[in-house]
Design an enzyme around this catalytic site. Structure first.
Site, short mmCIF file in Angstrom:
data_model
loop_
_atom_site.label_atom_id
_atom_site.label_comp_id
_atom_site.label_asym_id
_atom_site.label_seq_id
_atom_site.Cartn_x
_atom_site.Cartn_y
_atom_site.Cartn_z
N SER A 65 0.78 -1.24 0.00
CA SER A 65 0.00 0.00 0.00
C SER A 65 0.81 1.28 0.00
CB SER A 65 -0.94 0.02 1.21
OG SER A 65 -0.20 0.04 2.41
N LYS A 112 -12.21 -0.99 1.76
CA LYS A 112 -11.50 -0.19 0.76
C LYS A 112 -12.31 -0.20 -0.54
CE LYS A 112 -6.99 -0.32 2.96
NZ LYS A 112 -7.44 -0.80 4.28
N HIS A 169 -5.42 -4.46 -0.61
CA HIS A 169 -5.39 -3.37 -1.59
C HIS A 169 -5.58 -3.89 -3.02
CE1 HIS A 169 -4.29 -0.12 1.17
NE2 HIS A 169 -3.67 -1.08 1.84
#
Length: 398
Positions: free
Chosen positions: A189, A248, A217
């Site tokens: 990330s 996310k 991610h």
């Protein structure tokens, strides 16, 4: 009465080094992401958010919001307790089934966050396999580091993406008749780079190692159906345990793991961080379920996301702004390499230009590797990109 001196000393030291964290008070505008409102120290200002982990804007998607409204009206606000005591609803069951299907695993297990999922799954593995040894990439997330540390198991750290060193450590562990477990991420990330997943799987198969991957991610963002980098590479069957997040790309909150049925059953039976905490709200589960299903059917959104990220990166590089060399994903780190300067640029972008991007300083990154971490979304327009690049040039020169 508590002595405040050590607390004040910590705060003073963080401020002196430029590593004191300031949380910006913002309100996202529903239906107008990535625009937001910033409640600054002196006034209220319209801004554009460039550092949200809501990578696809799914937290604003009508399908997700409608699903959450329906669940709220049906079930009320909370879950009612731990999964064992009143905290399992049909929404939890349906979401776990959908996650298992997404990752082509037999079962999935929901946690309150991906951090908790990482920490307590690794702790649980050490309880289930007493002679386990964790082999951890040097740039792994804090949740993986803490999980390994708190497990009390033996650990070996290999330099980021260094396959020669990883093989040497695997050979060492195998010679001692211990069980190796390779712990790594797909997308990292802070650098925006990717691990050599297929090579890691090759080594794991050669040495009989367990594989544990953090796809936080990558889920929702890569692969034809959004299952992550494993799906993108066509190797979902080669990794034993997958960790992912709902907070996310899927736009809500919560975390999970997916794996073989017996593996999940054993972990859920011994993981205190799962057993003894209130389960996530059915409302959140409903939103996550809708988001996953929507993104499975809308690969065009992922393509658009990559196009915007690539365009933004090209314009930064053309302007002579340093982007991390190894960045090859949707995460675009602009290198500043000085903590106080990084915070200064971040503040000026917000104050003068209405552009929100957080300074990333130690301990998230090493001293001297400070950066501004940009996360373009499909909803960032060409005009927003041009405005951001111009503002960044001015702030860096100033």
């Amino acid at each position: 009465m508590i002595n405040k001196t050590p607390f004040q000393s910590i705060i003073d030291n963080l401020k002196d080094t430029g590593n004191y964290r300031v949380f910006n008070d913002i309100v996202r505008e529903r239906g107008d992401f990535p625009k937001a409102i910033w409640y600054g120290p002196y006034n209220i200002k319209n801004i554009v958010n460039w550092c949200s982990n809501d990578y696809l804007g799914m937290g604003q998607n009508k399908v997700v919001i409608d699903a959450m409204h329906t669940a709220l009206d049906q079930t009320g606000a909370g879950s009612g307790g731990t999964r064992n005591i009143g905290g399992t609803s049909h929404y939890h069951v349906a979401l776990e089934l959908e996650l298992a299907k997404l990752h082509k695993k037999e079962r999935a297990l929901l946690y309150s966050s991906a951090y908790v999922a990482n920490e307590w799954t690794l702790i649980s593995l050490s309880k289930i396999i007493p002679n386990i040894v964790f082999l951890s990439d040097s740039k792994n997330h804090a949740s993986l580091i803490q999980g390994i540390r708190h497990s009390g198991a033996d650990k070996l750290i290999w330099q980021h993406n260094d396959m020669e060193q990883l093989e040497s450590l695997l050979d060492q562990v195998s010679a001692q008749n211990q069980v190796p477990c390779i712990v790594f991420e797909s997308v990292y990330s802070m650098d925006g780079d990717v691990s050599p997943i297929e090579k890691i799987c090759d080594l794991a198969e050669r040495y009989g190692a367990i594989t544990y991957i953090d796809e936080v991610h990558a889920v929702g963002l890569y692969g034809e159906h959004g299952a992550g980098y494993l799906e993108k590479l066509g190797v979902q069957d080669r990794v034993d345990i997958v960790n992912g997040t709902l907070g996310k790309a899927y736009g809500v909150t919560g975390g999970y793991i997916a794996a073989d049925g017996d593996v999940i059953d054993a972990i859920r039976s011994v993981a205190s961080g799962f057993i003894f905490t209130t389960s996530i709200s059915p409302v959140i589960c409903a939103g996550a379920l809708a988001s996953i299903k929507y993104l499975k059917d809308h690969n065009a959104l992922r393509i658009q996301h990559q196009d915007v990220a690539a365009k933004f990166k090209r314009k930064l590089q053309k302007a002579g702004i340093e982007v991390a060399d190894n960045s090859c994903t949707h995460i675009i780190p602009v290198m500043v390499r000085d903590a106080k300067l990084c915070k200064k640029i971040s503040d000026e972008l917000m104050d003068e230009h209405g552009i929100y991007v957080q300074a990333i300083n130690y301990p998230t990154v090493a001293v001297g590797a400070e950066r501004l971490r940009f996360a373009p979304t499909p909803l960032h327009t060409d005009a927003m990109i041009d405005d951001c690049v111009r503002a960044l040039i001015k702030c860096i020169k100033d």
